[in-house]
Motif scaffolding. Structure first.
Motif, short mmCIF file in Angstrom:
data_model
loop_
_atom_site.label_atom_id
_atom_site.label_comp_id
_atom_site.label_asym_id
_atom_site.label_seq_id
_atom_site.Cartn_x
_atom_site.Cartn_y
_atom_site.Cartn_z
N HIS A 125 0.78 -1.25 0.00
CA HIS A 125 0.00 0.00 0.00
C HIS A 125 0.81 1.30 0.00
O HIS A 125 0.26 2.35 -0.27
CB HIS A 125 -1.06 -0.02 1.12
CG HIS A 125 -0.53 0.12 2.50
ND1 HIS A 125 -1.28 0.66 3.53
CD2 HIS A 125 0.68 -0.21 3.04
CE1 HIS A 125 -0.55 0.65 4.64
NE2 HIS A 125 0.62 0.13 4.37
N LEU A 164 -1.56 -0.09 10.24
CA LEU A 164 -1.22 1.01 11.17
C LEU A 164 -0.82 2.28 10.42
O LEU A 164 -1.03 3.39 10.90
CB LEU A 164 -0.06 0.56 12.07
CG LEU A 164 0.60 1.62 12.94
CD1 LEU A 164 -0.33 2.00 14.10
CD2 LEU A 164 1.93 1.11 13.50
N HIS A 165 -0.22 2.10 9.24
CA HIS A 165 0.30 3.23 8.48
C HIS A 165 -0.66 3.63 7.36
O HIS A 165 -1.38 2.80 6.83
CB HIS A 165 1.66 2.87 7.89
CG HIS A 165 2.64 2.40 8.92
ND1 HIS A 165 2.87 1.06 9.15
CD2 HIS A 165 3.37 3.10 9.82
CE1 HIS A 165 3.75 0.96 10.15
NE2 HIS A 165 4.07 2.17 10.57
N ASP A 250 -0.10 -4.63 12.05
CA ASP A 250 0.72 -3.78 12.91
C ASP A 250 -0.09 -2.88 13.86
O ASP A 250 0.48 -2.06 14.56
CB ASP A 250 1.76 -2.97 12.12
CG ASP A 250 1.25 -2.43 10.81
OD1 ASP A 250 0.03 -2.49 10.56
OD2 ASP A 250 2.08 -1.91 10.03
N GLY A 292 1.33 -4.87 6.25
CA GLY A 292 2.42 -4.94 7.23
C GLY A 292 2.09 -5.77 8.46
O GLY A 292 1.12 -6.54 8.48
ZN LIG Z 1 2.17 -0.75 8.33
#
Ligand SMILES: [Zn+2]
Length: 352
Positions: A125, A164-165, A250, A292
């Motif tokens: 992503h 998470l990102h 994550d 991730g």
């Molecule tokens: Zn991530």
């Protein structure tokens, strides 16, 4: 119940095989081992992966960039940026990840089953049209959305990014189109720096990018509420042909890059809410695509809970679900802010 379709291939361990890296081959070995758990035996079926062609990659990436990645083939180490490298077989493995997802979508679209899980690496992503970034070479989920359009003339695809990102690459690729509704919940400010509330898309794409930036330390209930109070109404209003989930692990409480407090039980909740959204919005068609997640224990425990929900082997606490669906969305500052910003485009968010 139809078996859950799964992309599982030992060859995903060949990327960065001999290079010490957080995005390690052990990640794929762990998720593959999860698939042997007794609780889900007989409830999932493997789908063969294949390598995506350079022509297919060009739906999202520039030919120059594809050539640059292709040149890494056979070389022990190619460095794209501080975080992102390739080894001898990375180009092949990255194409296998994309093509594996394509095969999974074929099987879902053709009705073999409605639910799928792609256990793949490298993740995708962060990859932009002309740039490798954040451990990502090709943008698997963006290519998946394009594939549905090219192959099946799908008009609308919804991507829900629970890594998470922020998925800067996915956002960038679909920023000016209404063909994809991209929704991301993520830690902010954090890597890669994008994903604030005001990033909503441009032109025809205005209102089709939905960002939910979150402060660190959010737990199971906050994420489940986001699915229930934002993802769900948006999906019912948008009516996608399929939902694709950028599934990072994550958010896990002890992730090595992590800042959130999601437990394996929380991943089960997130998965079950997403399945519910897909049931109502697109006849249950949903594919989870691995992104991730850097704690092997997190991948093992959260991956298992997600697979158990997909397989209909639920261990969820019904009281916890009840508490979430009867809570007030306005008590969450992030949800409230998204309703305010996106209410301009989505009537369904104004009434809650
Ligand atoms: Zn991530």
């Amino acid at each position: 119940m139809q078996p859950v379709l799964v992309i599982k291939d030992e060859r995903f361990a060949l990327h960065l095989e001999k290079i010490p890296h957080l995005e390690s081959p052990k990640r794929i070995k762990v998720i593959n081992a999860v698939l042997n758990d007794p609780s889900i035996q007989g409830k999932w079926a493997g789908v063969q992966a294949r390598e995506a062609t350079p022509e297919e990659l060009a739906w999202v990436h520039t030919p120059e960039y594809i050539r640059t990645v292709a040149m890494s083939e056979g070389k022990p180490l190619t460095t794209f940026d501080l975080d992102t490298q390739a080894s001898e077989k990375s180009y092949e493995v990255a194409r296998l990840a994309v093509g594996g997802v394509f095969n999974l979508l074929d099987a879902i679209w053709n009705g073999q089953s409605r639910r799928g899980f792609a256990c793949i690496r490298p993740p995708g992503h962060h990859a932009e049209p002309n740039k490798a970034m954040g451990f990502c070479l090709f943008n698997n989920v963006a290519l998946a959305a394009r594939y549905l359009r090219e192959r099946y003339s799908a008009n609308r695809v919804m991507i829900v990014d629970i890594d998470l990102h922020h998925g800067n690459g996915t956002q960038k690729i679909f920023y000016d189109t209404d063909e994809v509704l991209y929704l991301s919940m993520h830690h902010f400010p954090s890597y890669p720096g994008t994903g604030n509330f005001g990033e909503v898309g441009v032109g025809k794409g205005e209102g089709f990018t939905v960002n939910i930036p979150l402060r660190k330390g959010q737990g199971d209930e906050e994420f489940a509420k986001i699915i229930f109070f934002l993802v769900n109404p948006l999906a019912q209003a948008y009516r996608p042909d399929m939902i694709l989930v950028s599934c990072g692990f994550d958010l896990y409480q002890n992730d090595r890059l992590g800042t959130m407090r999601v437990t394996p039980e929380g991943y089960g909740l997130i998965a079950t809410f997403l399945l519910g959204v897909a049931e109502k919005a697109c006849e249950g068609r949903i594919a989870f695509i691995m992104e991730g997640g850097y704690s092997l224990r997190g991948i093992r425990e959260c991956g298992l809970r997600v697979m158990q929900e997909l397989c209909g082997v639920s261990g969820l606490n019904l009281k916890k679900i009840d508490k979430i669906v009867t809570s007030s969305p306005r008590k969450s500052p992030a949800i409230s802010k998204v309703m305010e910003v996106q209410g301009k485009y989505w009537k369904v968010l104004r009434s809650q």
